[in-house]
Design a protein around this motif. Structure first.
Motif, mmCIF file in Angstrom:
data_model
loop_
_atom_site.group_PDB
_atom_site.id
_atom_site.type_symbol
_atom_site.label_atom_id
_atom_site.label_comp_id
_atom_site.label_asym_id
_atom_site.label_seq_id
_atom_site.Cartn_x
_atom_site.Cartn_y
_atom_site.Cartn_z
ATOM 1 N N LEU A 135 67.109 9.849 -34.874
ATOM 2 C CA LEU A 135 66.195 10.422 -34.692
ATOM 3 C C LEU A 135 65.435 9.785 -35.914
ATOM 4 N N ALA A 136 64.166 8.908 -36.396
ATOM 5 C CA ALA A 136 63.401 9.085 -37.853
ATOM 6 C C ALA A 136 62.353 9.709 -37.352
ATOM 7 N N ALA A 137 62.267 10.590 -38.982
ATOM 8 C CA ALA A 137 60.931 10.546 -39.160
ATOM 9 C C ALA A 137 59.832 10.587 -40.667
ATOM 10 N N ASP A 138 58.990 10.898 -40.925
ATOM 11 C CA ASP A 138 58.458 10.532 -42.401
ATOM 12 C C ASP A 138 58.484 12.795 -42.918
ATOM 13 N N THR A 139 58.756 13.112 -42.086
ATOM 14 C CA THR A 139 58.191 14.406 -42.198
ATOM 15 C C THR A 139 60.265 14.915 -42.456
ATOM 16 N N PRO A 140 60.464 15.857 -43.645
ATOM 17 C CA PRO A 140 62.174 16.347 -43.074
ATOM 18 C C PRO A 140 62.754 17.062 -42.022
ATOM 19 N N LEU A 141 64.193 16.632 -41.467
ATOM 20 C CA LEU A 141 64.479 16.708 -40.281
ATOM 21 C C LEU A 141 65.497 18.007 -40.655
ATOM 22 N N ALA A 182 68.833 -0.733 -38.689
ATOM 23 C CA ALA A 182 66.815 -0.201 -38.665
ATOM 24 C C ALA A 182 66.590 0.418 -38.371
ATOM 25 N N VAL A 183 67.410 1.671 -37.892
ATOM 26 C CA VAL A 183 66.246 2.872 -37.428
ATOM 27 C C VAL A 183 65.706 3.887 -38.868
ATOM 28 N N ALA A 184 66.952 3.277 -39.737
ATOM 29 C CA ALA A 184 66.236 3.981 -41.881
ATOM 30 C C ALA A 184 64.872 3.787 -42.384
ATOM 31 N N HIS A 185 64.631 1.895 -41.187
ATOM 32 C CA HIS A 185 63.610 1.735 -41.981
ATOM 33 C C HIS A 185 62.115 2.508 -40.815
ATOM 34 N N GLN A 186 62.589 3.120 -40.455
ATOM 35 C CA GLN A 186 61.639 4.001 -39.707
ATOM 36 C C GLN A 186 60.748 5.155 -39.764
ATOM 37 N N GLY A 187 61.901 5.567 -40.806
ATOM 38 C CA GLY A 187 60.843 7.102 -41.142
ATOM 39 C C GLY A 187 61.816 7.102 -42.495
ATOM 40 N N ALA A 188 61.029 8.008 -43.638
ATOM 41 C CA ALA A 188 62.042 8.160 -44.946
ATOM 42 C C ALA A 188 63.513 9.477 -44.452
ATOM 43 N N HIS A 189 63.281 9.922 -42.922
ATOM 44 C CA HIS A 189 63.762 11.004 -43.387
ATOM 45 C C HIS A 189 65.073 10.592 -41.747
ATOM 46 N N GLN A 190 66.296 10.830 -41.574
ATOM 47 C CA GLN A 190 66.910 10.004 -39.905
ATOM 48 C C GLN A 190 68.560 11.413 -39.650
ATOM 49 N N LEU A 191 68.399 11.210 -38.589
ATOM 50 C CA LEU A 191 69.415 11.983 -38.257
ATOM 51 C C LEU A 191 70.468 11.401 -37.215
ATOM 52 N N SER A 192 71.283 11.729 -36.644
ATOM 53 C CA SER A 192 72.961 11.185 -35.996
ATOM 54 C C SER A 192 73.155 11.884 -35.088
ATOM 55 N N PHE A 193 73.190 11.226 -33.812
ATOM 56 C CA PHE A 193 73.944 12.801 -32.267
ATOM 57 C C PHE A 193 74.845 11.499 -31.435
ATOM 58 N N ASP A 194 75.771 12.278 -30.729
ATOM 59 C CA ASP A 194 76.817 11.501 -30.039
ATOM 60 C C ASP A 194 77.657 12.247 -29.439
ATOM 61 N N VAL A 195 76.517 11.668 -28.119
ATOM 62 C CA VAL A 195 77.298 12.639 -26.799
ATOM 63 C C VAL A 195 77.906 11.813 -25.535
ATOM 64 N N ALA A 196 78.098 12.777 -24.771
ATOM 65 C CA ALA A 196 79.010 11.681 -23.646
ATOM 66 C C ALA A 196 78.544 12.893 -22.318
ATOM 67 N N LEU A 197 78.610 12.165 -21.801
ATOM 68 C CA LEU A 197 77.505 12.828 -20.217
ATOM 69 C C LEU A 197 78.192 11.638 -18.902
ATOM 70 N N ASP A 253 62.667 1.562 -26.962
ATOM 71 C CA ASP A 253 62.064 2.132 -28.621
ATOM 72 C C ASP A 253 63.174 1.278 -29.274
ATOM 73 N N TYR A 254 64.752 1.391 -29.358
ATOM 74 C CA TYR A 254 65.686 1.426 -29.973
ATOM 75 C C TYR A 254 65.439 -0.287 -29.938
ATOM 76 N N ALA A 255 65.762 -0.979 -29.150
ATOM 77 C CA ALA A 255 65.393 -2.254 -28.626
ATOM 78 C C ALA A 255 64.641 -2.997 -30.028
ATOM 79 N N ALA A 256 62.930 -2.387 -29.434
ATOM 80 C CA ALA A 256 62.411 -3.101 -30.250
ATOM 81 C C ALA A 256 62.104 -2.725 -31.633
ATOM 82 N N CYS A 257 63.084 -1.708 -32.345
ATOM 83 C CA CYS A 257 63.103 -0.778 -33.820
ATOM 84 C C CYS A 257 64.072 -2.007 -34.561
ATOM 85 N N VAL A 258 65.152 -2.451 -33.394
ATOM 86 C CA VAL A 258 66.251 -3.671 -33.835
ATOM 87 C C VAL A 258 65.413 -4.790 -34.178
#
Length: 463
Positions: free
Chosen positions: A389-395, A334-349, A257-262
């Motif tokens: 994450l991207a969505a058209d509704t508030p996150l 490019a994710v910013a174009h996928q919805g009016a609202h975005q969130l970003s996270f950064d994790v390690a495993l 999904d990320y590759a297709a988005c960019v």
């Protein structure tokens, strides 16, 4: 303008000159970077050297004003966010490369020097900095150190912490801590500089540093691989690591999904995405005078294809194609174009836990709200995932629930809620919720020791 503001502005102007002070609209008109509250303060001061920086801190301490240090404003967790009553301390004028030592492979720089500027200077000596990231043109040394930045080559050289030999920082009372040591071996007591690395300016404002450099390695071959699953990807990485570890420059993983988005954001990338592959890898190996690395990589990939590990691949045949492969990885905006609202996270495993974690995460979001678009990519060999994450509704009004979906599974597999972005304001509540209480208490005690009044970057990391 408040009377105390006028008095402070006059004092700061005396220290940094008129060119070093911005007020009101002069601050607002600047680019706020990646957080809308970065420029909320009414006053910004830009010292030109450590002496001016120390005087600025002393002046603000005397008037009881809190300080927010800022570099390139490329951080993603709000560590540079300010309030109207704060004073922003911009370090961009402190942009001098002090010294470069070819024999010791070190460079001494002021905090406002960018990552790109370090590498430009180092390459003249056949060297480079061991940390690389997409925001290289804007990210500054002070920010890299304060956030302990990781980036693309952490699996090779470690994070920023491992690159810092010496450091200078201004403490909350204006005292200058100087440990600009350029020695690889120096076992003379506590390594106090480590306190300031990753502290996000809450313990002191980094003003100068001595950084370790490594021999420059030019890319010889870059490839985009299409995979059926992460198991296959890990086996290919094992083969790459075994055959070319010293020359392996990057192993980046992109879920479909990320590759297709960019791809959709850039027409020139139309032929770079493998439609039927759940994930892709970007791999890059360095030039070697004794080996045809492009041929070596192609031979390894042909073997992987024969063994059923590889669905498809593209080996860059030109500099332009290499740039396009990297654009596919690095244009996360490019994710910013996928919805009016975005969130970003950064994790390690741990690397073996990545596949199960992402599968469970995808299922969790389908159940939670299938309209939320989930994009995952990251640095495969060090287990660092970026989740957008991207969505058209508030996150943001569902932030606590979303955060739980992402963070709660981490403890069971020994993961961390921040891999390389830091804590700032965005992850402060999560750190308090999921962090070890004893560790948090010790962090608070250290902060109280160095900044009892919380005047340095207030509200960040830990209270």
């Amino acid at each position: 303008m408040a009377r105390d503001d006028a008095t402070l502005i006059e004092a700061l102007t005396h220290i940094a000159g008129r060119e070093g002070v911005r007020v009101g609209e002069q601050v607002k008109l600047l680019d706020h970077g990646y957080h809308t509250e970065n420029l909320a303060a009414r006053i910004m001061v830009s010292p030109a050297d450590t002496q001016q920086l120390a005087a600025v801190v002393q002046c603000c301490a005397a008037q009881g004003r809190s300080l927010v240090p800022q570099g390139g404003l490329t951080g993603l967790v709000g560590a540079s966010a300010s309030r109207p009553e704060d004073v922003i301390v911009s370090l961009r004028r402190m942009n001098r490369i002090v010294a470069l030592d070819r024999e010791s492979m070190t460079i001494t720089v002021q905090a406002g020097v960018t990552l790109a500027q370090i590498n430009e200077a180092a390459r003249e000596a056949g060297l480079e900095f061991g940390v690389d990231l997409a925001s290289r043109d804007g990210a500054t040394v002070g920010g890299l150190i304060s956030h302990n930045a990781g980036g693309l080559r952490a699996f090779r050289h470690g994070m920023t912490r491992q690159q810092v030999l010496g450091l200078e920082a201004v403490l909350a009372d204006g005292t200058v801590f100087r440990d600009l040591n350029a020695l690889t071996k120096n076992n003379t007591g506590y390594d106090l500089k480590q306190l300031f690395i990753g502290a996000e300016g809450t313990l002191g404002i980094v003003s100068c540093a001595v950084l370790r450099l490594v021999p420059q390695q030019r890319a010889a071959a870059t490839a985009l691989l299409g995979l059926a699953d992460l198991r296959a990807g890990l086996e290919i990485v094992r083969r790459l690591r075994h055959a070319h570890y010293d020359r392996l420059l990057a192993v980046e993983v992109l879920w479909a999904d990320y590759a297709a988005c960019v791809r959709d954001a850039h027409p020139e990338l139309a032929n770079l995405v493998f439609e039927d592959c759940p994930l892709s890898l970007v791999v890059e190996v360095a030039h070697d005078d004794a080996i045809d690395m492009a041929q070596q990589l192609e031979t390894l990939l042909e073997s992987a294809l024969e063994d059923g590990l590889l669905e498809d691949c593209i080996v860059a045949s030109s500099g332009t194609q290499r740039e396009r492969i990297w654009l596919l990885r690095e244009d996360s905006d490019a994710v910013a174009h996928q919805g009016a609202h975005q969130l970003s996270f950064d994790v390690a495993l741990p690397v073996p836990a990545l596949d199960g974690y992402v599968r469970d995460l995808q299922a969790a979001f389908r159940s939670f709200d299938a309209s939320i678009k989930l994009f995952v990519f990251g640095h495969l060999m060090d287990g660092n995932l970026h989740i957008m994450l991207a969505a058209d509704t508030p996150l943001h009004d569902r932030y606590a629930d979303i955060e739980a979906l992402i963070y709660e599974p981490l403890a069971a597999v020994g993961g961390a809620l921040s891999a390389e972005h830091g804590i700032g304001v965005e992850k402060k509540a999560a750190l308090a919720r999921y962090g070890d209480p004893q560790r948090l208490a010790l962090m608070g005690a250290v902060r109280s020791l160095l900044d009892a009044k919380r005047t340095l970057n207030p509200g960040k990391v830990v209270d």
